[in-house]
Design a protein around this motif. Structure first.
Motif, PDB file in Angstrom:
ATOM      1  N   UNK A  24     -21.784  29.894 -12.676  1.00  0.00           N
ATOM      2  CA  UNK A  24     -21.283  31.145 -13.270  1.00  0.00           C
ATOM      3  C   UNK A  24     -20.993  32.183 -12.198  1.00  0.00           C
ATOM      4  N   UNK A  25     -21.894  32.303 -11.219  1.00  0.00           N
ATOM      5  CA  UNK A  25     -21.676  33.259 -10.139  1.00  0.00           C
ATOM      6  C   UNK A  25     -20.457  32.901  -9.301  1.00  0.00           C
ATOM      7  N   UNK A  26     -20.176  31.606  -9.207  1.00  0.00           N
ATOM      8  CA  UNK A  26     -19.030  31.153  -8.418  1.00  0.00           C
ATOM      9  C   UNK A  26     -17.730  31.156  -9.215  1.00  0.00           C
ATOM     10  N   UNK A  52     -18.997  23.152  -3.865  1.00  0.00           N
ATOM     11  CA  UNK A  52     -18.880  23.963  -2.648  1.00  0.00           C
ATOM     12  C   UNK A  52     -17.617  23.579  -1.886  1.00  0.00           C
ATOM     13  N   UNK A  53     -17.372  22.276  -1.762  1.00  0.00           N
ATOM     14  CA  UNK A  53     -16.181  21.811  -1.044  1.00  0.00           C
ATOM     15  C   UNK A  53     -14.910  22.329  -1.698  1.00  0.00           C
ATOM     16  N   UNK A  54     -14.843  22.267  -3.027  1.00  0.00           N
ATOM     17  CA  UNK A  54     -13.663  22.753  -3.741  1.00  0.00           C
ATOM     18  C   UNK A  54     -13.460  24.244  -3.498  1.00  0.00           C
ATOM     19  N   UNK A  55     -14.529  25.009  -3.625  1.00  0.00           N
ATOM     20  CA  UNK A  55     -14.436  26.458  -3.420  1.00  0.00           C
ATOM     21  C   UNK A  55     -14.071  26.808  -1.980  1.00  0.00           C
ATOM     22  N   UNK A  56     -14.525  25.984  -1.029  1.00  0.00           N
ATOM     23  CA  UNK A  56     -14.253  26.246   0.383  1.00  0.00           C
ATOM     24  C   UNK A  56     -12.904  25.713   0.831  1.00  0.00           C
ATOM     25  N   UNK A  57     -12.262  24.894  -0.001  1.00  0.00           N
ATOM     26  CA  UNK A  57     -10.964  24.337   0.358  1.00  0.00           C
ATOM     27  C   UNK A  57     -11.034  23.242   1.389  1.00  0.00           C
ATOM     28  N   UNK A  58     -12.116  22.465   1.370  1.00  0.00           N
ATOM     29  CA  UNK A  58     -12.279  21.346   2.298  1.00  0.00           C
ATOM     30  C   UNK A  58     -12.643  20.106   1.499  1.00  0.00           C
ATOM     31  N   UNK A  59     -12.591  18.962   2.154  1.00  0.00           N
ATOM     32  CA  UNK A  59     -12.908  17.723   1.445  1.00  0.00           C
ATOM     33  C   UNK A  59     -14.410  17.605   1.219  1.00  0.00           C
ATOM     34  N   UNK A  60     -14.778  16.861   0.179  1.00  0.00           N
ATOM     35  CA  UNK A  60     -16.189  16.653  -0.106  1.00  0.00           C
ATOM     36  C   UNK A  60     -16.858  15.921   1.052  1.00  0.00           C
ATOM     37  N   UNK A 102     -17.070  32.117   1.798  1.00  0.00           N
ATOM     38  CA  UNK A 102     -16.630  32.489   0.448  1.00  0.00           C
ATOM     39  C   UNK A 102     -17.358  31.660  -0.618  1.00  0.00           C
ATOM     40  N   UNK A 103     -17.421  30.356  -0.410  1.00  0.00           N
ATOM     41  CA  UNK A 103     -17.983  29.470  -1.428  1.00  0.00           C
ATOM     42  C   UNK A 103     -19.465  29.745  -1.674  1.00  0.00           C
ATOM     43  N   UNK A 104     -20.219  29.985  -0.607  1.00  0.00           N
ATOM     44  CA  UNK A 104     -21.661  30.189  -0.723  1.00  0.00           C
ATOM     45  C   UNK A 104     -22.035  31.663  -0.814  1.00  0.00           C
ATOM     46  N   UNK A 105     -21.023  32.518  -0.834  1.00  0.00           N
ATOM     47  CA  UNK A 105     -21.243  33.963  -0.973  1.00  0.00           C
ATOM     48  C   UNK A 105     -22.214  34.472   0.085  1.00  0.00           C
ATOM     49  N   UNK A 106     -21.948  34.088   1.331  1.00  0.00           N
ATOM     50  CA  UNK A 106     -22.810  34.485   2.435  1.00  0.00           C
ATOM     51  C   UNK A 106     -22.607  35.952   2.780  1.00  0.00           C
ATOM     52  N   UNK A 107     -23.657  36.585   3.251  1.00  0.00           N
ATOM     53  CA  UNK A 107     -23.518  37.903   3.843  1.00  0.00           C
ATOM     54  C   UNK A 107     -22.939  37.750   5.253  1.00  0.00           C
ATOM     55  N   UNK A 108     -22.535  38.851   5.843  1.00  0.00           N
ATOM     56  CA  UNK A 108     -22.016  38.789   7.208  1.00  0.00           C
ATOM     57  C   UNK A 108     -23.092  38.293   8.173  1.00  0.00           C
ATOM     58  N   UNK A 109     -24.340  38.693   7.939  1.00  0.00           N
ATOM     59  CA  UNK A 109     -25.428  38.239   8.806  1.00  0.00           C
ATOM     60  C   UNK A 109     -25.631  36.739   8.648  1.00  0.00           C
ATOM     61  N   UNK A 110     -25.548  36.230   7.422  1.00  0.00           N
ATOM     62  CA  UNK A 110     -25.690  34.792   7.186  1.00  0.00           C
ATOM     63  C   UNK A 110     -24.537  34.012   7.797  1.00  0.00           C
ATOM     64  N   UNK A 111     -23.330  34.555   7.710  1.00  0.00           N
ATOM     65  CA  UNK A 111     -22.188  33.872   8.334  1.00  0.00           C
ATOM     66  C   UNK A 111     -22.387  33.775   9.845  1.00  0.00           C
ATOM     67  N   UNK A 112     -22.819  34.883  10.457  1.00  0.00           N
ATOM     68  CA  UNK A 112     -23.057  34.875  11.898  1.00  0.00           C
ATOM     69  C   UNK A 112     -24.165  33.883  12.255  1.00  0.00           C
TER      70      UNK A 112
END
Length: 307
Positions: free
Chosen positions: A29-31, A50-58, A82-92
């Motif tokens: 639901x959140x995604x 996650x793969x679908x939301x990220x636009x990459x293969x499974x 985007x797919x995992x709704x990471x914060x900027x700190x989590x992405x880094x």
């Protein structure tokens, strides 16, 4: 197994656990995904979602979640962000882990932070603000007089560098000193987790995490969450044994030396905390040198870190 191979395997495990825990916290639901009837055996998103939301293969995402850090472009990282709704700190943090997974571990790597003399002069020029310099391991390697007085209760061993995470989790006095101990404990574990992504082969950091994991259940629980954070701003709520309660706003700024952070604490004007901080400054100035708090006194620009 060689130490280098073991270190690289541990980084791969960190990648796997970080992505797994981030995936578990995002519901369909959140995604924005449709939820079909029936029960889901997976907490949070499935790998294929996650793969679908990220636009990459499974297959690519599964390989990545297993710790294979090769060939991860910024666009792929953006998709996972985007797919995992990471914060900027989590992405880094994820980028740090991926970079570490590709790097060749150096044997016995550790950092020996030293406080440069100009930084100490800047600290000493601050007379109404408590100021301290921290490393990514949460060692205090520098302070002005008011900073030493403020954090003096942490120093039970004058010849050892004070580490605020070790104090928070291993010293019973921490639960009195920090009036919001739970938040401080969360912050400490999350800052160390961030540093573990940035410098995963730092042997002193590895030893500190091992010590805390062995001796503190509270730390183990927080460490397993894989949450990360960065230094920012906020308010520290302290009960000091000399002057009582203090509510101190803090600001942080990175220094030129890698991993070093200057933290400055100041009270609201015309507040009880301002009066208490002034009392603490007067108390510290009146004490003989032998009786003054030993916070960061063992660190000098010409000396080696002995923590």
């Amino acid at each position: 197994m060689s130490d280098r191979k073991q270190a690289r395997m541990e980084v791969r495990e960190q990648i796997r656990e970080f992505l797994t825990t981030r995936r578990a916290r995002v519901s369909p639901e959140q995604a924005g995904l449709p939820v079909l009837g029936g029960s889901r055996r997976v907490k949070g998103l499935r790998r294929e979602e996650v793969a679908t939301l990220a636009g990459i293969s499974v297959e690519y995402y599964i390989r990545l979640e297993r710790g294979d850090a090769t060939g991860v472009s910024e666009s792929v990282l953006d998709g996972i962000h985007h797919a995992l709704q990471l914060t900027d700190v989590e992405r880094a943090h994820l980028r740090d882990l991926l970079d570490a997974g590709r790097a060749r571990p150096a044997a016995g790597l550790t950092s020996r932070p030293q406080l440069r003399a100009p930084v100490q002069r800047i600290l000493d020029s601050m007379t109404t603000t408590a100021a301290l310099v921290f490393t990514g391991r949460l060692d205090i390697i520098g302070a002005n007089a008011l900073g030493r007085a403020l954090y003096g209760p942490m120093s039970s061993a004058p010849v050892r560098t004070v580490n605020t995470a070790r104090f928070a989790f291993l010293d019973p006095a921490a639960r009195t000193f920090w009036r919001d101990w739970d938040r401080i404990a969360d912050d400490s574990a999350e800052l160390l987790r961030t540093e573990a992504g940035r410098t995963p082969y730092d042997t002193k950091l590895i030893a500190l995490i091992g010590e805390l994991s062995t001796r503190s259940q509270e730390f183990r629980v927080r460490w397993a969450r894989h949450n990360v954070r960065s230094y920012a701003t906020g308010v520290k709520r302290i009960h000091h044994p000399v002057v009582g309660d203090l509510d101190l706003a803090y600001e942080s700024t990175k220094l030129a030396d890698p991993g070093q952070m200057l933290i400055m604490y100041t009270p609201e004007p015309d507040s009880p905390s301002e009066d208490a901080l002034r009392m603490l400054a007067s108390w510290a100035a009146s004490k003989p040198d032998a009786d003054k708090p030993h916070v960061a006194d063992d660190i000098h620009p010409s000396r080696t870190d002995t923590s």
